[in-house]
Design a protein around this motif. Structure first.
Motif, PDB file in Angstrom:
ATOM      1  N   ASP A 607       0.834  -1.212   0.000  1.00  0.00           N
ATOM      2  CA  ASP A 607       0.000   0.000   0.000  1.00  0.00           C
ATOM      3  C   ASP A 607       0.870   1.264   0.000  1.00  0.00           C
ATOM      4  O   ASP A 607       0.599   2.220  -0.736  1.00  0.00           O
ATOM      5  CB  ASP A 607      -0.928   0.002   1.217  1.00  0.00           C
ATOM      6  CG  ASP A 607      -2.042  -1.037   1.097  1.00  0.00           C
ATOM      7  OD1 ASP A 607      -2.288  -1.499  -0.040  1.00  0.00           O
ATOM      8  OD2 ASP A 607      -2.633  -1.391   2.132  1.00  0.00           O
ATOM      9  N   GLU A 608       1.907   1.258   0.844  1.00  0.00           N
ATOM     10  CA  GLU A 608       2.814   2.409   0.868  1.00  0.00           C
ATOM     11  C   GLU A 608       3.530   2.564  -0.471  1.00  0.00           C
ATOM     12  O   GLU A 608       3.695   3.679  -0.984  1.00  0.00           O
ATOM     13  CB  GLU A 608       3.854   2.233   1.974  1.00  0.00           C
ATOM     14  CG  GLU A 608       3.286   2.255   3.383  1.00  0.00           C
ATOM     15  CD  GLU A 608       4.354   1.891   4.407  1.00  0.00           C
ATOM     16  OE1 GLU A 608       5.126   2.791   4.788  1.00  0.00           O
ATOM     17  OE2 GLU A 608       4.419   0.711   4.795  1.00  0.00           O
ATOM     18  N   ALA A 609       3.965   1.436  -1.036  1.00  0.00           N
ATOM     19  CA  ALA A 609       4.678   1.481  -2.314  1.00  0.00           C
ATOM     20  C   ALA A 609       3.790   2.040  -3.412  1.00  0.00           C
ATOM     21  O   ALA A 609       4.230   2.859  -4.235  1.00  0.00           O
ATOM     22  CB  ALA A 609       5.162   0.081  -2.686  1.00  0.00           C
ATOM     23  N   ARG A 610       2.516   1.598  -3.437  1.00  0.00           N
ATOM     24  CA  ARG A 610       1.597   2.096  -4.476  1.00  0.00           C
ATOM     25  C   ARG A 610       1.323   3.587  -4.307  1.00  0.00           C
ATOM     26  O   ARG A 610       1.128   4.306  -5.292  1.00  0.00           O
ATOM     27  CB  ARG A 610       0.295   1.307  -4.428  1.00  0.00           C
ATOM     28  CG  ARG A 610       0.446  -0.151  -4.878  1.00  0.00           C
ATOM     29  CD  ARG A 610      -0.904  -0.843  -5.008  1.00  0.00           C
ATOM     30  NE  ARG A 610      -0.739  -2.234  -5.395  1.00  0.00           N
ATOM     31  CZ  ARG A 610      -0.900  -3.269  -4.557  1.00  0.00           C
ATOM     32  NH1 ARG A 610      -1.256  -3.052  -3.294  1.00  0.00           N
ATOM     33  NH2 ARG A 610      -0.720  -4.500  -4.975  1.00  0.00           N
ATOM     34  N   ALA A 611       1.321   4.064  -3.044  1.00  0.00           N
ATOM     35  CA  ALA A 611       1.107   5.496  -2.817  1.00  0.00           C
ATOM     36  C   ALA A 611       2.263   6.304  -3.418  1.00  0.00           C
ATOM     37  O   ALA A 611       2.041   7.345  -4.051  1.00  0.00           O
ATOM     38  CB  ALA A 611       0.991   5.775  -1.322  1.00  0.00           C
ATOM     39  N   PHE A 612       3.490   5.831  -3.259  1.00  0.00           N
ATOM     40  CA  PHE A 612       4.633   6.527  -3.860  1.00  0.00           C
ATOM     41  C   PHE A 612       4.565   6.439  -5.382  1.00  0.00           C
ATOM     42  O   PHE A 612       4.859   7.407  -6.085  1.00  0.00           O
ATOM     43  CB  PHE A 612       5.940   5.926  -3.351  1.00  0.00           C
ATOM     44  CG  PHE A 612       6.403   6.508  -2.053  1.00  0.00           C
ATOM     45  CD1 PHE A 612       6.946   7.778  -2.002  1.00  0.00           C
ATOM     46  CD2 PHE A 612       6.283   5.793  -0.874  1.00  0.00           C
ATOM     47  CE1 PHE A 612       7.375   8.332  -0.805  1.00  0.00           C
ATOM     48  CE2 PHE A 612       6.707   6.331   0.332  1.00  0.00           C
ATOM     49  CZ  PHE A 612       7.253   7.601   0.378  1.00  0.00           C
ATOM     50  N   ALA A 613       4.167   5.266  -5.908  1.00  0.00           N
ATOM     51  CA  ALA A 613       4.068   5.123  -7.362  1.00  0.00           C
ATOM     52  C   ALA A 613       3.030   6.089  -7.927  1.00  0.00           C
ATOM     53  O   ALA A 613       3.237   6.700  -8.984  1.00  0.00           O
ATOM     54  CB  ALA A 613       3.703   3.686  -7.719  1.00  0.00           C
ATOM     55  N   ALA A 614       1.923   6.234  -7.207  1.00  0.00           N
ATOM     56  CA  ALA A 614       0.890   7.170  -7.663  1.00  0.00           C
ATOM     57  C   ALA A 614       1.409   8.608  -7.639  1.00  0.00           C
ATOM     58  O   ALA A 614       1.115   9.412  -8.531  1.00  0.00           O
ATOM     59  CB  ALA A 614      -0.351   7.036  -6.781  1.00  0.00           C
ATOM     60  N   GLY A 615       2.190   8.931  -6.617  1.00  0.00           N
ATOM     61  CA  GLY A 615       2.765  10.271  -6.543  1.00  0.00           C
ATOM     62  C   GLY A 615       3.711  10.564  -7.692  1.00  0.00           C
ATOM     63  O   GLY A 615       3.734  11.667  -8.243  1.00  0.00           O
ATOM     64  N   ILE A 616       4.506   9.559  -8.089  1.00  0.00           N
ATOM     65  CA  ILE A 616       5.427   9.730  -9.207  1.00  0.00           C
ATOM     66  C   ILE A 616       4.650   9.972 -10.491  1.00  0.00           C
ATOM     67  O   ILE A 616       4.999  10.837 -11.308  1.00  0.00           O
ATOM     68  CB  ILE A 616       6.330   8.481  -9.350  1.00  0.00           C
ATOM     69  CG1 ILE A 616       7.226   8.335  -8.122  1.00  0.00           C
ATOM     70  CG2 ILE A 616       7.184   8.572 -10.608  1.00  0.00           C
ATOM     71  CD1 ILE A 616       7.882   6.976  -8.024  1.00  0.00           C
ATOM     72  N   ARG A 617       3.575   9.224 -10.667  1.00  0.00           N
ATOM     73  CA  ARG A 617       2.829   9.311 -11.928  1.00  0.00           C
ATOM     74  C   ARG A 617       2.013  10.592 -12.056  1.00  0.00           C
ATOM     75  O   ARG A 617       1.494  10.888 -13.133  1.00  0.00           O
ATOM     76  CB  ARG A 617       1.939   8.079 -12.064  1.00  0.00           C
ATOM     77  CG  ARG A 617       2.741   6.851 -12.500  1.00  0.00           C
ATOM     78  CD  ARG A 617       1.888   5.647 -12.689  1.00  0.00           C
ATOM     79  NE  ARG A 617       2.597   4.621 -13.446  1.00  0.00           N
ATOM     80  CZ  ARG A 617       2.199   3.356 -13.528  1.00  0.00           C
ATOM     81  NH1 ARG A 617       1.097   2.983 -12.893  1.00  0.00           N
ATOM     82  NH2 ARG A 617       2.892   2.491 -14.227  1.00  0.00           N
TER      83      ARG A 617
END
Length: 652
Positions: A607-617
């Motif tokens: 969940d934390e990893a996906r939050a960072f991925a969403a921020g990058i995108r």
């Protein structure tokens, strides 16, 4: 107007619909609120505990209490402003007026580009210094952050006032009020005095101008500062020379060619540290500090013989600085009470007699020479960093066309550490300007190489072309000064871009051999080893670089390199922890967020990893694992691990 307002410029205050909101008396709570307001990314709880609490019984419990009180003050039934996700904390400040954020946005846009109405609105926001009256006992990390913010906002305040004085009608009451405030904040700034003299002359108040000139001469004389330029400016104003009347922010006479090309590096004298006996450990420690600072080649360091001879006269540090004609003086003392070794040190700016840094180190002297070596590392790195910060902030306040080579270089550093494409280009411009003024300035070549390296690394330009330019500039730096650690550092990074790892490591090792206190050299070694060298060496170099420079603008990189090294060792949870610390840094860019996303994914914290991925995108919509892998130079095993993490969060 927003219904919720937060004031940080002055005593901290919160108002809702114009009504003050009461906060508990806790200073830690106020510090927490201010830090979260300025944090550009969610902040880990461990970071907040480390920042604010000196190992209490239950730091996380105290943090939970503070967060509950912040929710009471900020949250409403229809909007939760205190956001916690997994192990991070962030504030939702949408539709909220925060004075410090308004000033920050204006500062990054460029104060000189703003219109009068925006400048007037900004001036009204300064109700005092940043977090006026708020310091924390036994919280050195927070207090260092607080000092840096006060310098930053103080510099912007002066810049706003100076710009208003330049743009408003000279004789209007508002311009006069801003001028008075400018002089109050910067009593030794010649442009402020010139502006006041010109304003009084325009209004026919020659007597008042003469009185101010006499008072200013006495003020400058008390600090042994050169008053001749101000006196010459007043003579020009009285003769009604148009150029003199209009040049508020410029010297009355432009510099000569010799003055323009002459390097004006900052200078430092390290006075002998006080000790129990002359010729004892304190003298040897002083000699060691002088030698280490000289090896950095950041600034001119007065030789040992001169300072020891002057110390025999037992004069004050400021007077010693004036006699030696230096910008800064460091003083200290070494004491060895039973079972302890205590070293205290102060760095004084001679022109203003202001203490810009002070610290006391206390250790158990199990091995006195090893302990003194460790303390010496901290002192040398801190002095270098503090002088660079002061010089950078001073250069930031000067008109760009009035900068000499040294000032243009430090103005470039300020923009370089913003880590955006536009700021990087501005930094490149100032480094090039510094080299126009002084073609023998090795560190300016290294800075220029860094901007091309960033363009290649961040894919802000053609990678091959920018890599070639980074290599060329680093080569020029070495030609100018082969003993400058920054020149070898720039060359080591440029060779890494070209895929020449052995050559890169050789140059970086030479950088730290020339100056063991060169923190960026140790960081660059960690960066290269973390991808395809020795991961254990990467961890050691990362830790040492952070020990030397714990508040470095590139701290996110030091932490990120350690995280990648842990991935290569199969230590995914450790990698995630270090990556989160890297991403929490205020100037962390998208590549650091990508390191966090991949490390968290490998640790199973999806969940934390996906939050960072969403921020990058949000800024890079098409970002994929291929982009991440192409940025670095991983060995096949490491590449496979990072691709595995990317697939878990949809970046594959």
């Amino acid at each position: 107007m927003p219904c919720l307002s937060v004031r940080l410029l002055g005593p901290l205050a919160i108002t809702r619909n114009g009504v003050p909101t009461a906060l508990p008396a806790s200073r830690k709570l106020r510090a927490l609120l201010a830090y979260l307001v300025l944090a550009p990314h969610p902040v880990g709880r461990s970071r907040l505990c480390e920042l604010l609490w000196d190992v209490p019984n239950d730091p996380r419990g105290e943090l939970r209490w503070c967060l509950s009180k912040l929710r009471s003050a900020l949250d409403t039934p229809d909007r939760r402003r205190v956001r916690t996700q997994d192990d991070t904390v962030a504030l939702d400040l949408g539709a909220c007026l925060v004075d410090a954020l308004e000033v920050s946005r204006a500062g990054f846009e460029g104060i000189a580009t703003l219109g009068v109405e925006r400048l007037q609105a900004l001036a009204k926001l300064f109700a005092g210094e940043f977090l006026d009256g708020l310091e924390l006992a036994r919280s050195p990390l927070f207090n260092s952050w607080l000092t840096a913010q006060r310098r930053r906002f103080g510099a912007w305040h002066v810049a706003v006032l100076e710009r208003l004085v330049e743009t408003l009608p000279a004789d209007c009451d508002e311009a006069v009020a801003h001028l008075d405030r400018w002089l109050e904040l910067s009593p030794f700034e010649e442009p402020a005095h010139r502006a006041l003299l010109a304003s009084l002359a325009r209004r026919g108040a020659v007597g008042a101008a003469e009185q101010h000139l006499a008072a200013a001469e006495q003020l400058f004389g008390s600090e042994d500062l050169d008053f001749a330029p101000l006196r010459a400016a007043w003579h020009a104003i009285r003769e009604r020379r148009p150029a003199a009347l209009s040049m508020v922010s410029q010297p009355v006479a432009g510099p000569t060619v010799a003055e323009t090309t002459k390097p004006s590096h900052a200078s430092l004298a390290v006075m002998p540290f006080a000790g129990e006996t002359r010729g004892g450990p304190a003298d040897g420690f002083t000699h060691d500090i002088i030698t280490r600072l000289a090896k950095l080649r950041d600034f001119f360091v007065i030789a040992r013989g001169s300072v020891f001879a002057l110390a025999e006269e037992a004069i004050a540090p400021e007077e010693a600085g004036r006699r030696l004609n230096v910008d800064y003086v460091a003083t200290g003392a070494v004491r060895n009470p039973t079972g302890r070794l205590i070293v205290s040190v102060e760095l004084v700016e001679v022109r203003t007699a202001r203490i810009v840094w002070a610290e006391t180190f206390e250790r158990r002297p199990d091995d006195i020479f090893a302990v003194l070596d460790d303390i010496g590392d901290s002192i040398v790195s801190s002095i270098s960093a503090e002088i660079e910060t002061v010089e950078r902030n001073r250069a930031l306040l000067k008109a760009p066309n009035s900068l000499n080579a040294w000032e243009a270089y430090h103005r470039g550093l300020w923009h370089m550490y913003r880590f955006t494409q536009a700021e990087n280009e501005t930094a490149r411009h100032f480094f090039a300007r510094a080299l126009q003024l002084d073609p023998t300035f090795a560190r300016a070549y290294a800075g220029l190489s860094f901007t091309h390296w960033q363009n290649a690394f961040q894919r802000w330009g053609d990678r091959d072309r920018e890599s070639a330019l980074a290599f060329e500039s680093a080569g020029q730096s070495l030609l100018v000064d082969d003993h400058n650690p920054a020149a070898h550092w720039a060359m080591g990074r440029a060779l890494w871009l070209r895929g020449e790892q052995d050559g890169s490591l050789s140059e970086l090792e030479q950088a730290v051999k020339l100056s063991p206190n060169f923190a960026l050299g140790h960081y660059a070694l960690s960066f290269v080893h973390s991808q395809s060298g020795d991961p254990q060496a990467a961890i050691g170099s990362s830790d040492h670089s952070r020990h030397l420079s714990p508040f470095d603008p590139l701290l996110f990189g030091m932490l990120g390199a350690r995280a990648m090294a842990h991935v290569r060792l199969g230590q995914f949870e450790e990698a995630a922890g270090w990556a989160l610390k890297a991403a929490a840094r205020p100037n962390a860019h998208a590549i650091i967020l990508a390191i966090a996303a991949h490390c968290l994914a490998l640790a199973g914290r999806l969940d934390e990893a996906r939050a960072f991925a969403a921020g990058i995108r949000k800024t890079l919509p098409d970002y994929r694992a291929d982009d991440f892998i192409a940025t670095f130079r991983f060995e096949p095993d490491a590449e496979a691990l990072f691709r595995q993490g990317a697939r878990r969060i949809g970046l594959g």
